[in-house]
Design a protein around this motif. Structure first.
Motif, PDB file in Angstrom:
ATOM      1  N   SER A 321       0.832  -1.210   0.000  1.00 24.01           N
ATOM      2  CA  SER A 321       0.000   0.000   0.000  1.00 24.01           C
ATOM      3  C   SER A 321       0.864   1.257   0.000  1.00 24.01           C
ATOM      4  CB  SER A 321      -0.923  -0.002   1.227  1.00 24.01           C
ATOM      5  OG  SER A 321      -1.794  -1.116   1.218  1.00 24.01           O
ATOM      6  N   ALA A 325       0.878   4.091  -2.804  1.00 28.18           N
ATOM      7  CA  ALA A 325       0.620   5.491  -2.452  1.00 28.18           C
ATOM      8  C   ALA A 325       1.686   6.401  -3.046  1.00 28.18           C
ATOM      9  CB  ALA A 325       0.567   5.645  -0.928  1.00 28.18           C
ATOM     10  N   ALA A 339      -4.342  15.678  -1.237  1.00 34.25           N
ATOM     11  CA  ALA A 339      -4.985  14.489  -0.665  1.00 34.25           C
ATOM     12  C   ALA A 339      -4.087  13.263  -0.816  1.00 34.25           C
ATOM     13  CB  ALA A 339      -6.335  14.246  -1.339  1.00 34.25           C
ATOM     14  N   GLU A 342      -1.287  13.492   1.752  1.00 32.40           N
ATOM     15  CA  GLU A 342      -1.768  13.134   3.094  1.00 32.40           C
ATOM     16  C   GLU A 342      -1.951  11.613   3.227  1.00 32.40           C
ATOM     17  OE1 GLU A 342      -5.500  14.127   6.123  1.00 32.40           O
ATOM     18  OE2 GLU A 342      -5.379  15.081   4.137  1.00 32.40           O
ATOM     19  N   HIS A 343      -2.505  10.999   2.191  1.00 32.49           N
ATOM     20  CA  HIS A 343      -2.705   9.551   2.210  1.00 32.49           C
ATOM     21  C   HIS A 343      -1.365   8.819   2.281  1.00 32.49           C
ATOM     22  CE1 HIS A 343      -4.351   5.620   1.369  1.00 32.49           C
ATOM     23  NE2 HIS A 343      -3.578   5.503   0.306  1.00 32.49           N
ATOM     24  N   LYS A 344      -0.417   9.314   1.525  1.00 31.82           N
ATOM     25  CA  LYS A 344       0.915   8.697   1.515  1.00 31.82           C
ATOM     26  C   LYS A 344       1.582   8.807   2.886  1.00 31.82           C
ATOM     27  CE  LYS A 344       5.615   9.331   0.756  1.00 31.82           C
ATOM     28  NZ  LYS A 344       6.582  10.230   1.406  1.00 31.82           N
ATOM     29  N   ASN A 346       0.084   9.070   5.828  1.00 33.69           N
ATOM     30  CA  ASN A 346      -0.619   8.178   6.767  1.00 33.69           C
ATOM     31  C   ASN A 346      -0.168   6.730   6.589  1.00 33.69           C
ATOM     32  OD1 ASN A 346      -2.079  10.301   7.847  1.00 33.69           O
ATOM     33  ND2 ASN A 346      -3.810  10.029   6.455  1.00 33.69           N
ATOM     34  N   ILE A 347      -0.075   6.295   5.319  1.00 32.08           N
ATOM     35  CA  ILE A 347       0.367   4.925   5.040  1.00 32.08           C
ATOM     36  C   ILE A 347       1.812   4.733   5.480  1.00 32.08           C
ATOM     37  CG2 ILE A 347       0.876   3.281   3.195  1.00 32.08           C
ATOM     38  CD1 ILE A 347      -2.034   3.410   3.765  1.00 32.08           C
TER      39      ILE A 347
END
Length: 413
Positions: A321, A325, A339, A342-344, A346-347
């Motif tokens: 994941s 990302a 976005a 931010e997703h990257k 968090n992962i």
């Protein structure tokens, strides 16, 4: 409830073993060395468990087996008693696995599901004593109690799970939590198999974890093979003991006549039946002690290795994941870049936390495995020597009685 894992009376003292044969068979004592192994191992380490548990008894209530669990809190000397079924323990495992922050943890494996109905008892008897066995083995709830106690102790002594509110509710509330039946649909199984095929062979970006994955795969297969062969050895011992028992019965049934010549022969047959019975008893004791010392470690760690593989696979999924990302961020359009960033992040944070936790878990697991196997092997060897020595002492007495029948207590009577 008395634990029937026993040793021959006398603990290797030839004078005691040879002086009272009837006492040898009637006054077996408990072998609690295995309990001391686990307690000593679980108490080592920086984290001090908040609870201690004992599972002294299990009672069949209708279609379920209920375990009585005594719980003592660290800050209290009073013991609370709760009653739980196996499904409650299974539900506890499910809740612990779905908690936040446990992705990088090695989850203690569940104990085997108890088998206590007539059909299961018949199947177990045929498996252990052979298809031609004419007896049904009794329920062994003491083993189920010990398995549940060991599992709870492993959860309690874990640095993450031992602080869980879910565990606190399980141990401290009188009534069991409301649970739903856990089912795995065909679609879920297929989806899981696809994920394992797609991500399981993904090369790890960290050389350390790649070596751990290769080791876990090979070692799991090795542990399963070893545990299977050890169980086959135990079954062979039990079947041989069963054959000795049938031979003893046949010898005793062949002593009906009371004429003068036959009476002399009967004296030898009585001594022979006692000798065969001693050999049978020695095999039974050795089989139980083998199972309780080395057997329990092989069985537990063959399952524990599956938990290690599952933990490493969860980390691999996070790694995949994380890589996806990064690729998505590179391809993101300007209006979606924030976005994607931010997703990257968090992962990446979840992946790094999982990796740090996994390294600590693997280090702790290796230390625990070395300690428990070392003590388990020591107890296994000591039990083998002690039981063999006592059995030989009794058989030598039988041999001397046959050679000098006038010295036999049966003859003097």
């Amino acid at each position: 409830m008395k634990d029937p894992e026993t040793n021959i009376n006398g603990e290797g003292d030839p004078s005691l073993a040879s002086s009272e044969q009837n006492s040898t068979k009637g006054n077996d004592h408990e072998d609690t060395s295995q309990d001391s192994v686990w307690s000593s191992v679980l108490q080592r380490g920086p984290f001090q468990p908040l609870y201690s548990v004992k599972v002294p008894d299990a009672v069949k209530n209708g279609d379920v087996l209920q375990f009585t669990i005594h719980v003592v809190k660290k800050d209290s000397k009073d013991s609370d008693e709760i009653v739980r079924e196996y499904d409650d323990i299974e539900w506890l495992q499910h809740c612990l696995m779905t908690e936040d922050g446990v992705v990088g943890c090695i989850i203690p494996p569940l104990p085997p599901r108890p088998e206590y109905d007539a059909k299961a008892a018949e199947s177990k008897t045929k498996k252990q004593l052979g298809s031609d066995a004419n007896v049904i083995m009794a329920d062994e709830f003491h083993k189920d109690c010990r398995n549940v106690e060991r599992y709870l102790n492993m959860v309690i002594s874990h640095e993450v799970f031992g602080k869980s509110e879910i565990l606190k509710k399980f141990l401290c509330e009188k009534e069991a939590a409301v649970k739903t039946k856990l089912k795995k649909s065909l679609f879920m199984r297929v989806s899981q198999a696809v994920d394992e095929a797609r991500k399981g062979q993904h090369k790890d970006i960290d050389e350390f974890f790649q070596k751990q994955r290769d080791w876990a795969t090979k070692y799991t297969a090795c542990m399963k093979e070893t545990s299977l062969n050890f169980n086959k050895m135990l079954y062979s011992q039990m079947r041989l003991a069963n054959c000795y028992g049938q031979l003893t019965t046949s010898i005793k049934e062949s002593i009906p006549y009371k004429d003068e010549v036959q009476s002399e022969i009967n004296k030898y047959l009585v001594v022979l039946s006692e000798g065969v019975d001693n050999a049978k008893h020695g095999l039974e004791v050795m089989s139980r002690n083998d199972e309780k010392t080395l057997g329990v470690h092989l069985d537990l760690y063959s399952k524990y290795m599956e938990s290690v593989k599952e933990m490493l696979f969860r980390r691999t999924c996070l790694m995949v994941s994380y890589e996806e990302a990064n690729k998505a961020l590179e391809k993101a359009k300007p209006n979606k870049r924030e976005a994607a960033e931010e997703h990257k992040q968090n992962i990446e944070k979840a992946f790094e936390e999982c990796s740090d936790s996994a390294k600590r878990e693997l280090k702790s697991f290796r230390q625990q495995r070395i300690l428990t196997f070392g003590e388990g092997l020591t107890n296994f060897v000591e039990a083998q020597i002690r039981t063999s020595r006592d059995t030989i002492t009794l058989l030598l007495r039988t041999l001397n009685t046959i050679k000098c029948p006038t010295d036999s207590p049966s003859t003097s009577e």
